[in-house]
Motif scaffolding. Sequence first.
Motif, short mmCIF file in Angstrom:
data_model
loop_
_atom_site.label_atom_id
_atom_site.label_comp_id
_atom_site.label_asym_id
_atom_site.label_seq_id
_atom_site.Cartn_x
_atom_site.Cartn_y
_atom_site.Cartn_z
N ASP A 87 -2.79 10.33 11.25
CA ASP A 87 -1.91 11.25 10.53
C ASP A 87 -1.10 12.09 11.53
O ASP A 87 -1.12 13.32 11.47
CB ASP A 87 -2.73 12.15 9.61
N CYS A 88 -0.40 11.43 12.44
CA CYS A 88 0.43 12.12 13.43
C CYS A 88 1.57 12.84 12.71
O CYS A 88 2.31 12.23 11.94
CB CYS A 88 0.99 11.13 14.45
N LYS A 89 1.74 14.12 12.97
CA LYS A 89 2.64 14.96 12.19
C LYS A 89 4.11 14.60 12.37
O LYS A 89 4.93 14.90 11.51
CB LYS A 89 2.40 16.43 12.53
N TYR A 90 4.46 13.96 13.48
CA TYR A 90 5.86 13.63 13.77
C TYR A 90 6.24 12.23 13.29
O TYR A 90 7.41 11.85 13.38
CB TYR A 90 6.11 13.70 15.28
N CYS A 91 5.29 11.46 12.78
CA CYS A 91 5.52 10.03 12.52
C CYS A 91 5.82 9.77 11.05
O CYS A 91 5.11 10.27 10.16
CB CYS A 91 4.29 9.22 12.96
N VAL A 92 6.83 8.96 10.79
CA VAL A 92 7.19 8.63 9.41
C VAL A 92 6.11 7.78 8.74
O VAL A 92 5.98 7.77 7.51
CB VAL A 92 8.55 7.89 9.38
N ASN A 93 5.29 7.10 9.54
CA ASN A 93 4.25 6.22 8.99
C ASN A 93 2.88 6.90 8.91
O ASN A 93 1.86 6.23 8.72
CB ASN A 93 4.13 4.95 9.84
N ARG A 94 2.84 8.22 9.06
CA ARG A 94 1.56 8.94 9.03
C ARG A 94 0.84 8.64 7.72
O ARG A 94 1.46 8.40 6.67
CB ARG A 94 1.78 10.44 9.20
N SER A 95 -0.47 8.68 7.77
CA SER A 95 -1.27 8.26 6.62
C SER A 95 -1.04 9.10 5.38
O SER A 95 -1.20 8.62 4.25
CB SER A 95 -2.76 8.28 6.99
N SER A 96 -0.66 10.36 5.55
CA SER A 96 -0.46 11.24 4.39
C SER A 96 0.91 11.10 3.77
O SER A 96 1.16 11.70 2.71
CB SER A 96 -0.69 12.70 4.82
N ASN A 97 1.83 10.34 4.36
CA ASN A 97 3.16 10.16 3.79
C ASN A 97 3.13 9.19 2.62
O ASN A 97 2.43 8.16 2.67
CB ASN A 97 4.14 9.65 4.85
N ASP A 98 3.90 9.50 1.60
CA ASP A 98 3.99 8.62 0.43
C ASP A 98 5.16 7.65 0.64
O ASP A 98 6.28 7.88 0.18
CB ASP A 98 4.20 9.46 -0.83
N VAL A 99 4.91 6.58 1.37
CA VAL A 99 5.93 5.56 1.63
C VAL A 99 5.38 4.20 1.22
O VAL A 99 4.17 4.01 1.11
CB VAL A 99 6.34 5.53 3.13
N VAL A 100 6.28 3.27 0.98
CA VAL A 100 5.87 1.92 0.62
C VAL A 100 5.23 1.26 1.85
O VAL A 100 5.81 1.24 2.94
CB VAL A 100 7.07 1.08 0.15
N ARG A 101 4.02 0.76 1.68
CA ARG A 101 3.27 0.17 2.79
C ARG A 101 3.25 -1.35 2.66
O ARG A 101 3.13 -1.90 1.56
CB ARG A 101 1.83 0.68 2.80
N THR A 102 3.35 -2.00 3.80
CA THR A 102 3.25 -3.46 3.81
C THR A 102 2.90 -3.93 5.21
O THR A 102 2.93 -3.15 6.18
CB THR A 102 4.57 -4.12 3.34
N SER A 103 2.57 -5.19 5.31
CA SER A 103 2.22 -5.80 6.60
C SER A 103 2.69 -7.24 6.62
O SER A 103 2.75 -7.91 5.58
CB SER A 103 0.70 -5.77 6.83
N PHE A 104 3.02 -7.71 7.81
CA PHE A 104 3.26 -9.14 8.00
C PHE A 104 1.92 -9.85 8.21
O PHE A 104 0.92 -9.22 8.57
CB PHE A 104 4.13 -9.39 9.23
N THR A 105 1.93 -11.15 8.01
CA THR A 105 0.83 -11.99 8.49
C THR A 105 1.27 -12.59 9.83
O THR A 105 2.48 -12.61 10.13
CB THR A 105 0.53 -13.13 7.50
N PRO A 106 0.35 -13.07 10.65
CA PRO A 106 0.76 -13.72 11.89
C PRO A 106 1.77 -14.84 11.68
O PRO A 106 2.74 -14.96 12.44
CB PRO A 106 -0.57 -14.24 12.46
N ASP A 107 1.57 -15.66 10.65
CA ASP A 107 2.50 -16.76 10.39
C ASP A 107 3.88 -16.26 10.01
O ASP A 107 4.90 -16.86 10.35
CB ASP A 107 1.96 -17.68 9.30
N GLU A 108 3.95 -15.13 9.29
CA GLU A 108 5.25 -14.58 8.90
C GLU A 108 6.02 -14.09 10.12
O GLU A 108 7.24 -14.30 10.21
CB GLU A 108 5.05 -13.45 7.89
N VAL A 109 5.35 -13.44 11.04
CA VAL A 109 6.02 -12.99 12.27
C VAL A 109 6.53 -14.20 13.05
O VAL A 109 7.66 -14.20 13.56
CB VAL A 109 5.08 -12.15 13.14
#
Length: 450
Positions: A87-109
Motif C-alpha cells: 500500500d505505497c502511498k505514492y503508487c496508483v496500484n496501491r492495494s487500497s486504491n479502487d481500480v480495475v485489477r487484472t493480470s496477464f498470463t505468461p502465454d499472453e505476454v
Amino acid sequence: MFDMLTEGREKDMTDKIQTEMTLYDKLNILTDAAKYDVACTSSGVDRRGDGTGMGNCSRSGICHSFSADGRCISLLKILFTNECIYDCKYCVNRSSNDVVRTSFTPDEVCTLTIEFYRRNYIEGLFLSSGILKSPDYTMELIYATLYKLRHVYNFQGYIHVKAIPGADQRLIRLTGFLADRMSVNIELPTAEGLRRLAPHKSRKNILTPMRIVQKEREENRQEIELYKSAPRFVPAGQSTQMIVGATQETDYQILNVAETLYKKFDLKRVFYSAFVPVNSDKDLPALNGEGPPLLREHRLYQADWLLRFYHFKAEELLDEANPNFNVFLDPKCCWALKHLEQFPVEVNRADYRMLLRVPGIGYKSASRIVKARRMGTLKYEDLKKMGVVLKRALYFITCSGKMMYPVKLDEDYITRNLLNTKERLPEEIGGITYRQLSLFDDMNMTDAVF
C-alpha cells in the motif's frame, strides 16, 4: 541451469489469474499502469491513419529507449499485473486504491511480444509488475514468462525485467540468465522516506536483489573469460529509479545516494521520476497547481550525466550549504561559475578531464579536440565544427591565448549573459580583434551576450 517450473505448478498459478477480460482490455489497463516507471525514455502517441498514407500508431505499450550504439529502439512496456499486496502511498496500484485489477498470463505476454515484434512495432520487452500474492509467487510467474519467451517462442530480442524485492535469490538468478537488463526500484532516496510512504518495503529488501545481481554479474564475467560460450547473466547491467519530490530530501542527498549506488552496485543507470500526485494522502506533498517538478528532475539527470561521463563527484556539484541545483542554469555551468579561478582553459593544451569541465564542451567534442590538436593548432571555427557550443564555452576558453570576444571573467556578468540567450553581439564591438584578457580587464563593455 534454466530448470522450468513444472507444468502443474505453472498451470495452478495461471488458473488463478483473471481471464474474463479480453487481451486488448488487459493491454490497455496494464500499459497505462506501467507509464509511471521511467526506465524507458518516453511513451508513445496515438496517430490514426487517414486513408491517404500507410500505417498508424497506437500509444498502448510502446516506449522508447536507447541502445549502446545510440539507436532509438521501441519496447513493449507493460506490467505483468497491477494487483499488489503493498500500500505505497505514492503508487496508483496501491492495494487500497479502487481500480480495475487484472493480470496477464505468461502465454499472453509471450503472444503480445511476438505479435508486436512480427509487425515491427517493437524490438524488445520491458516487463514490470505489482506484487501478486507474494514476491516469490510473482517472481516465479515472471521467470516462467521469460523462459517461455526465450525457449518456446525463441525470442532473442532485448528484455528488461524487474527483480522483485524479497523474492528468492534462486529465482532472481535464473531470471537474470534470461534477461538483458534487470532493475530494482529504490523508490525513495532515504530509509525514512520509505518508512513514511512505503511502510511495507525496506531498504534492506530493495538492496538485497541489487547485491545479488552485482555478485552474479561479477562471477559471470569470470566464467565467460574461461568459457566464451557460457550463458550471460544480465549482460546490459542493472538500473534503478528514484522518485523526486515525494519526500523532503535535497538534490544533494539524492545525488549522493545515486553516486553511492554507482560505486557499490555497479549500476548502469539511475532514473529520476518527478513526483506525480495520483493519490490523495496527508503524507504526500501538495503541488498547489504547479505540476510535477520536471525541471528539478531535468537538473538531476544533467548532474547524473556529469557523474557518469565527466568525472565529477557529487560533493563538487552540491554541498550542505548549497543543497539544491539552480533551476535557471545547468549544473556544469554552476560549477564553472563557482570555480572561475580555473578558467580560461587553453583548448590547445588542456588535458581531457579539464576540457570536460568546460561548459559547452561535451565528452565527444572533448575527444575530438584532443585528437585534432595533434595535427595542428585549433581555431574557434574548428571547435564549432567539432560540436562545441561556443555561446557557452566562449567565456571559459582561449585558442592560442586569445578569447573569442573580449569578455569579463566575472560570475555575475557571465551569469546574466548565459541567461539572456536572445541578445546578440553588439555591432560596435564586432570588429575587435582577439587578445588575451586578464582577470582584471573590464573593457567598459555592456552586459551583452556573445
